[in-house]
Structure formats: C-alpha cells, structure tokens
Design a protein around this motif. Structure first.
Motif, PDB file in Angstrom:
ATOM      1  N   ASP A 160       0.818  -1.221   0.000  1.00 31.90           N
ATOM      2  CA  ASP A 160       0.000   0.000   0.000  1.00 31.90           C
ATOM      3  C   ASP A 160       0.850   1.269   0.000  1.00 31.90           C
ATOM      4  O   ASP A 160       0.424   2.294  -0.522  1.00 31.90           O
ATOM      5  N   ALA A 161       2.018   1.191   0.602  1.00 31.28           N
ATOM      6  CA  ALA A 161       2.830   2.397   0.783  1.00 31.28           C
ATOM      7  C   ALA A 161       4.306   2.094   0.552  1.00 31.28           C
ATOM      8  O   ALA A 161       4.762   0.952   0.688  1.00 31.28           O
ATOM      9  N   VAL A 162       5.042   3.155   0.213  1.00 34.25           N
ATOM     10  CA  VAL A 162       6.500   3.097   0.121  1.00 34.25           C
ATOM     11  C   VAL A 162       7.049   3.366   1.515  1.00 34.25           C
ATOM     12  O   VAL A 162       6.641   4.333   2.177  1.00 34.25           O
ATOM     13  N   VAL A 163       7.958   2.523   1.978  1.00 37.60           N
ATOM     14  CA  VAL A 163       8.481   2.626   3.339  1.00 37.60           C
ATOM     15  C   VAL A 163       9.998   2.817   3.287  1.00 37.60           C
ATOM     16  O   VAL A 163      10.717   2.033   2.653  1.00 37.60           O
ATOM     17  N   TRP A 164      10.475   3.850   3.972  1.00 35.39           N
ATOM     18  CA  TRP A 164      11.892   4.172   4.024  1.00 35.39           C
ATOM     19  C   TRP A 164      12.445   3.842   5.404  1.00 35.39           C
ATOM     20  O   TRP A 164      11.762   4.041   6.410  1.00 35.39           O
ATOM     21  N   PRO A 165      13.675   3.364   5.497  1.00 37.15           N
ATOM     22  CA  PRO A 165      14.251   3.098   6.823  1.00 37.15           C
ATOM     23  C   PRO A 165      14.393   4.378   7.642  1.00 37.15           C
ATOM     24  O   PRO A 165      14.752   5.437   7.102  1.00 37.15           O
ATOM     25  N   ARG A 166      14.122   4.275   8.910  1.00 33.56           N
ATOM     26  CA  ARG A 166      14.376   5.376   9.844  1.00 33.56           C
ATOM     27  C   ARG A 166      15.673   5.051  10.582  1.00 33.56           C
ATOM     28  O   ARG A 166      15.720   4.138  11.408  1.00 33.56           O
ATOM     29  N   ALA A 167      16.715   5.777  10.270  1.00 28.63           N
ATOM     30  CA  ALA A 167      18.025   5.508  10.846  1.00 28.63           C
ATOM     31  C   ALA A 167      18.958   6.667  10.505  1.00 28.63           C
ATOM     32  O   ALA A 167      18.626   7.520   9.671  1.00 28.63           O
ATOM     33  N   GLU A 168      20.104   6.686  11.150  1.00 27.34           N
ATOM     34  CA  GLU A 168      21.123   7.671  10.808  1.00 27.34           C
ATOM     35  C   GLU A 168      21.781   7.217   9.501  1.00 27.34           C
ATOM     36  O   GLU A 168      22.412   6.161   9.446  1.00 27.34           O
ATOM     37  N   MET A 169      21.609   8.014   8.442  1.00 34.94           N
ATOM     38  CA  MET A 169      22.085   7.602   7.131  1.00 34.94           C
ATOM     39  C   MET A 169      22.160   8.823   6.218  1.00 34.94           C
ATOM     40  O   MET A 169      21.755   9.931   6.597  1.00 34.94           O
ATOM     41  N   LEU A 170      22.663   8.604   5.016  1.00 37.17           N
ATOM     42  CA  LEU A 170      22.706   9.655   4.010  1.00 37.17           C
ATOM     43  C   LEU A 170      21.356   9.764   3.322  1.00 37.17           C
ATOM     44  O   LEU A 170      20.808   8.764   2.853  1.00 37.17           O
ATOM     45  N   GLN A 171      20.823  10.970   3.275  1.00 38.97           N
ATOM     46  CA  GLN A 171      19.603  11.215   2.510  1.00 38.97           C
ATOM     47  C   GLN A 171      20.014  11.443   1.060  1.00 38.97           C
ATOM     48  O   GLN A 171      20.479  12.512   0.693  1.00 38.97           O
ATOM     49  N   GLY A 172      19.874  10.439   0.217  1.00 39.45           N
ATOM     50  CA  GLY A 172      20.336  10.520  -1.151  1.00 39.45           C
ATOM     51  C   GLY A 172      19.569  11.536  -1.976  1.00 39.45           C
ATOM     52  O   GLY A 172      18.387  11.798  -1.729  1.00 39.45           O
ATOM     53  N   SER A 173      20.250  12.110  -2.964  1.00 40.29           N
ATOM     54  CA  SER A 173      19.581  13.052  -3.856  1.00 40.29           C
ATOM     55  C   SER A 173      18.491  12.349  -4.659  1.00 40.29           C
ATOM     56  O   SER A 173      17.401  12.903  -4.871  1.00 40.29           O
ATOM     57  N   MET A 174      18.752  11.127  -5.113  1.00 38.49           N
ATOM     58  CA  MET A 174      17.715  10.370  -5.819  1.00 38.49           C
ATOM     59  C   MET A 174      16.550  10.076  -4.883  1.00 38.49           C
ATOM     60  O   MET A 174      15.376  10.166  -5.293  1.00 38.49           O
ATOM     61  N   MET A 175      16.859   9.745  -3.650  1.00 36.36           N
ATOM     62  CA  MET A 175      15.818   9.513  -2.650  1.00 36.36           C
ATOM     63  C   MET A 175      14.935  10.753  -2.515  1.00 36.36           C
ATOM     64  O   MET A 175      13.704  10.657  -2.473  1.00 36.36           O
ATOM     65  N   GLY A 176      15.557  11.932  -2.466  1.00 37.27           N
ATOM     66  CA  GLY A 176      14.794  13.173  -2.357  1.00 37.27           C
ATOM     67  C   GLY A 176      13.912  13.422  -3.556  1.00 37.27           C
ATOM     68  O   GLY A 176      12.758  13.864  -3.434  1.00 37.27           O
ATOM     69  N   VAL A 177      14.434  13.149  -4.758  1.00 33.76           N
ATOM     70  CA  VAL A 177      13.644  13.307  -5.981  1.00 33.76           C
ATOM     71  C   VAL A 177      12.440  12.375  -5.950  1.00 33.76           C
ATOM     72  O   VAL A 177      11.298  12.785  -6.206  1.00 33.76           O
ATOM     73  N   VAL A 178      12.675  11.099  -5.639  1.00 32.74           N
ATOM     74  CA  VAL A 178      11.592  10.117  -5.640  1.00 32.74           C
ATOM     75  C   VAL A 178      10.551  10.470  -4.585  1.00 32.74           C
ATOM     76  O   VAL A 178       9.334  10.396  -4.840  1.00 32.74           O
ATOM     77  N   GLN A 179      10.991  10.880  -3.404  1.00 33.34           N
ATOM     78  CA  GLN A 179      10.040  11.207  -2.338  1.00 33.34           C
ATOM     79  C   GLN A 179       9.116  12.352  -2.726  1.00 33.34           C
ATOM     80  O   GLN A 179       7.898  12.279  -2.520  1.00 33.34           O
ATOM     81  N   ARG A 180       9.681  13.418  -3.288  1.00 31.41           N
ATOM     82  CA  ARG A 180       8.800  14.549  -3.588  1.00 31.41           C
ATOM     83  C   ARG A 180       7.887  14.262  -4.782  1.00 31.41           C
ATOM     84  O   ARG A 180       6.762  14.759  -4.835  1.00 31.41           O
TER      85      ARG A 180
END
Length: 271
Positions: free
Chosen positions: A184-204
């Motif tokens: 039903d949903a896209v789930v991202w890990p919650r942890a100390e990590m690098l917020q990738g630029s591709m990750m940011g593009v996909v999220q928005r």
C-alpha cells in the motif's frame, strides 16, 4: 601545463586539471561530494545536489563555495564533457588534511566527468552487515568500509551489502539508499544515514503522485512485513532487491515501475 588527456575531462575550480594539482587528491580523505547523471545537458534534482554541497561544506570547512560558482563549474564540464555523462562534484580543502590549516578555509571544487551510467540490472542480493558510517549524513570520501564490505559480501555469494546500525535497524547499503513496499505504501528506513539526492527526488514526486510513504525502524525480523525491496542512488531510481541476508523478496514489477515513474516526473534542470 600538462593536463590529463581524456574525452571526459576533469576540472578544479573550473580549470582543466593538471597532474600536479590532481596528485595530492590521490590520498585525500577530508572531502565531500555529490554524484549526478547528466542527460541532454540537464540534471534532475539539481537543487538537492547543490544543497548537499552547501550544507556539507559548512559542516566540514566552515565555508561553502557560492552556488553560482558551482553551477558555472558544472556548466563548463557539461559543455566540454558532453550532454550525456556521469558527473561528480567534490569539495575539498586545498590545505590537505590532518592539519589545522584545513579549518575555516575557502574550499576548492573538483569536477570529474565520466561516461553515463544507469547502474546494474539487478536484482541484487544483499548481505546484512553491522556497520555505521561516521558522519552518516555527509557524503564524504575515503570510506574504506563501503568497499571492504562490498568485497566481503561478494565473497559470501551476495552482490552487495546492506548496513545494520547499533540498534539493529537497517539504514542504507554501501552506495545505495534502501526502500521497501508493503503493498500500500512506500516505506523508508528510519536511521542515521545519508539522505540521497535520488531519494529526495523520488520522495517529492511520490508526494505529487499521491502515493503514501512513511519512515519506520526496520529490523531483519521485520522484513517479512514487506512485499518488495529496492535500492537507489544517482544512477537509478530503483533496482530490485531479491534478498537481504536470509530473507528473500519477490521482484514486484509494479513497485519498480512506480519508482521509475516518480523519477521520470522530475524535470531536468540546466545548470
């Protein structure tokens, strides 16, 4: 002044790199970077790359190169290196490392161009390794652990490695962000990590498409709650993951298509 001969040139502060200027970088570890794919002379998520460089520069050096300057360096690299290419921007101290002289100085900018890439086809099988990157929110260089654990994973019959933090939660992979699908949903890990630029593009773009997404703490035991997994980085918005450790995933093509659809919705920007 002798320069490196290549059809994909490199630059420091907008000028072609000489061997004498490049050689000190061979062992440099106090630097940060961002990597992007250029297509038709434009970059998706350019604002995220520029913000990454600005924020990390302030954190490491106390100063940041002007955005207009970095844009001009990227434009020069595209003009001379081709409209389709892989492009890496590295910010470093001209005074080197292991010295107080590298504090609060105006950093230099190294731009390297290379052939375009879309990453491996996949699916990928990831080993699960206990490892926490230092300064995880910064995309810094000199991380021996990423290559070391990649090699270890291959020796164990995997394709790459995913990292588990000190709390037992999955964070990221060697050069990838992790992402999951529960049906039903896209789930991202919650942890100390690098917020990738591709990750940011996909999220928005997922937000723009009205797709539900959330962050959760994800242990190895919780992997059974998800129908699919993928990795992403500047090469690609999604490569299917068929296993993390002992847990196997089916390759969910609709999930992969969704990640790619989100990426394609992001407009390219001319530097």
């Amino acid at each position: 002044m002798a320069t490196l001969s290549t059809s994909y040139p490199s630059f420091i502060d907008g000028q072609p790199v000489s061997v004498s200027r490049l050689s000190p970088l061979a062992f440099a570890g106090f630097a940060h970077f961002t990597a992007m794919q250029v297509r038709n002379g434009s970059v998706r998520g350019l604002d995220l790359h520029l913000k990454r460089l600005h924020d990390a520069s302030l954190q490491l050096f106390g100063r940041a190169p002007a955005e207009a300057l970095i844009r001009s360096y990227i434009r020069t690299a595209i003009e001379l290196g081709g409209s389709d290419q892989s492009l890496t921007v590295t910010v470093f101290s001209p005074n080197g490392e292991f010295t107080s002289a590298s504090m609060d100085v105006e950093p230099a900018v190294f731009v390297r161009t290379a052939p375009p890439s879309s990453g491996p086809e996949g699916p990928l099988r990831l080993s699960a390794i206990e490892h926490q990157r230092p300064l995880a929110a910064v995309k810094h260089v000199g991380e021996v652990g990423k290559t070391y654990f990649l090699h270890q994973a291959i020796r164990e019959g995997f394709d790459d490695a995913a990292f588990i933090d000190g709390h037992g939660h999955l964070s990221e992979a060697t050069i990838w962000n992790l992402v999951f699908w529960d049906g039903d949903a896209v789930v991202w890990p919650r942890a100390e990590m690098l917020q990738g630029s591709m990750m940011g593009v996909v999220q928005r773009q997922l937000d723009a498409l009205g797709i539900a997404q959330r962050q959760e703490f994800i242990s190895l035991e919780r992997l059974q709650d998800f129908r699919a997994a993928a990795v992403m980085n500047s090469w690609t918005p999604g490569i299917a993951v068929s296993a993390i450790g002992a847990h196997a995933f089916a390759v969910a093509r609709p999930f992969m298509a969704l990640l790619h659809e989100a990426y394609e919705a992001e407009p390219g920007v001319l530097p």
